[in-house]
Design a protein around this motif. Structure first.
Motif, PDB file in Angstrom:
ATOM      1  N   ASP A 151       0.834  -1.211   0.000  1.00 38.55           N
ATOM      2  CA  ASP A 151       0.000   0.000   0.000  1.00 38.55           C
ATOM      3  C   ASP A 151       0.867   1.259   0.000  1.00 38.55           C
ATOM      4  N   GLU A 152       1.956   1.228   0.765  1.00 39.78           N
ATOM      5  CA  GLU A 152       2.869   2.378   0.814  1.00 39.78           C
ATOM      6  C   GLU A 152       3.469   2.658  -0.564  1.00 39.78           C
ATOM      7  N   ILE A 153       3.844   1.591  -1.265  1.00 41.02           N
ATOM      8  CA  ILE A 153       4.426   1.748  -2.597  1.00 41.02           C
ATOM      9  C   ILE A 153       3.379   2.266  -3.587  1.00 41.02           C
ATOM     10  N   LEU A 154       2.146   1.794  -3.453  1.00 38.75           N
ATOM     11  CA  LEU A 154       1.057   2.297  -4.300  1.00 38.75           C
ATOM     12  C   LEU A 154       0.845   3.800  -4.091  1.00 38.75           C
ATOM     13  N   ILE A 155       0.899   4.230  -2.847  1.00 42.89           N
ATOM     14  CA  ILE A 155       0.735   5.655  -2.540  1.00 42.89           C
ATOM     15  C   ILE A 155       1.890   6.461  -3.131  1.00 42.89           C
ATOM     16  N   GLN A 156       3.120   5.921  -3.013  1.00 38.34           N
ATOM     17  CA  GLN A 156       4.277   6.601  -3.601  1.00 38.34           C
ATOM     18  C   GLN A 156       4.135   6.715  -5.122  1.00 38.34           C
ATOM     19  N   ALA A 157       3.689   5.624  -5.737  1.00 36.50           N
ATOM     20  CA  ALA A 157       3.503   5.626  -7.193  1.00 36.50           C
ATOM     21  C   ALA A 157       2.448   6.661  -7.600  1.00 36.50           C
ATOM     22  N   SER A 158       1.376   6.749  -6.823  1.00 32.88           N
ATOM     23  CA  SER A 158       0.325   7.719  -7.141  1.00 32.88           C
ATOM     24  C   SER A 158       0.852   9.142  -7.040  1.00 32.88           C
ATOM     25  N   GLN A 159       1.757   9.382  -6.071  1.00 33.05           N
ATOM     26  CA  GLN A 159       2.346  10.727  -5.921  1.00 33.05           C
ATOM     27  C   GLN A 159       3.265  11.063  -7.088  1.00 33.05           C
ATOM     28  N   ILE A 160       4.028  10.075  -7.538  1.00 30.20           N
ATOM     29  CA  ILE A 160       4.901  10.284  -8.698  1.00 30.20           C
ATOM     30  C   ILE A 160       4.070  10.670  -9.916  1.00 30.20           C
ATOM     31  N   LEU A 161       2.987   9.940 -10.137  1.00 27.99           N
ATOM     32  CA  LEU A 161       2.113  10.239 -11.272  1.00 27.99           C
ATOM     33  C   LEU A 161       1.508  11.636 -11.146  1.00 27.99           C
TER      34      LEU A 161
END
Length: 259
Positions: A151-161
């Motif tokens: 979930d943490e990585i998903l949140i990071q990916a969403s921020q990058i996008l």
């Protein structure tokens, strides 16, 4: 309002202070009283909702009612009543928010994205581009480090996008590890530049031993007769080709590498 709960609802420091509260001092109530109720035949019931900031700087939602009560013994009297519906309004606001947003990332959800595709699929928005993005290796991350880390990585990916896009672009979490971006009035070349910017941002993230890698595919509708759903499918197909170009494996120590 019972005084035992009223001072808490209105943000008053104590019961004594809240006794100074008077519905007649609320401007909207005053306006209804002076301009509507008194000019009516006093037979109408005036009711509705209003947002009000109290003297103690507490924002509340009130459901008010103004009516005349007729009595053979005492003649008649005017009743002005109100209920605090702040909690109900907060629940309503949250329900509305999460009907169009993803709870984990706070991005728009698939339902909102599909509604926006229909709304923006017009000639004046051409060219319109779509980017499909998929977080690589999420299953391995979940298996190796647990779903909380995933979930943490998903949140990071969403921020990058999100940081790679323009304010007018519409970013949504489209599925478990998949995101979709709608770019109105955007050429194929600009969409490709945005994809490149996303890839570069991923490389700059120092996130060992879990690198963030996002597979990307884009497609552009340039003519009115093109089907927007075919454009979406084309972007999805290109994303899968990009995904196949990167293989993720787990090492004996549980680290994840791209090769």
């Amino acid at each position: 309002f019972p005084y035992t709960t009223l001072f808490r609802s209105l943000g008053a420091p104590n019961k004594k202070e809240v006794k100074k509260f008077n519905l007649n001092n609320i401007e909207k109530i005053k306006d209804i009283w002076n301009n509507d109720f008194l000019s009516s035949k006093n037979e109408d019931i005036f009711e509705g909702n209003l947002e009000y900031t109290t003297n103690w700087d507490k924002k509340v939602f009130l459901k008010y009612k103004i009516e005349i009560i007729l009595s053979k013994k005492n003649g008649s009297e005017i009743i002005i009543a109100a209920n605090d519906i702040s909690r109900e309004k907060e629940i309503e606001k949250n329900l509305k928010y999460f009907s169009f947003h993803d709870e984990l990332t706070n991005l728009y959800n698939r339902r909102y994205f599909e509604n926006e595709i229909k709304r923006l699929d017009t000639k004046r928005k051409l060219p319109i581009s779509i980017i499909i993005a998929d977080l690589n290796g999420l299953k391995i991350i979940n298996d190796s480090y647990g779903h909380k880390k995933g979930d943490e990585i998903l949140i990071q990916a969403s921020q990058i996008l999100k940081e790679s896009l323009r304010e007018e672009d519409i970013l949504a979490r489209y599925g478990g590890d998949e995101f979709a971006v709608l770019l109105p009035n955007t050429t194929k070349e600009t969409a490709e530049k945005i994809n490149k910017r996303i890839k570069e941002k991923c490389k700059k993230i120092n996130n060992n031993p879990i690198p963030i890698s996002i597979a990307l595919g884009e497609a552009t509708k340039e003519k009115p007769e093109q089907d927007i759903n075919e454009i979406l499918k084309k972007a999805d197909d290109k994303m899968y080709k990009d995904k196949l170009s990167e293989e993720f494996v787990g090492t004996p120590r549980g680290e994840i590498k791209a090769r």
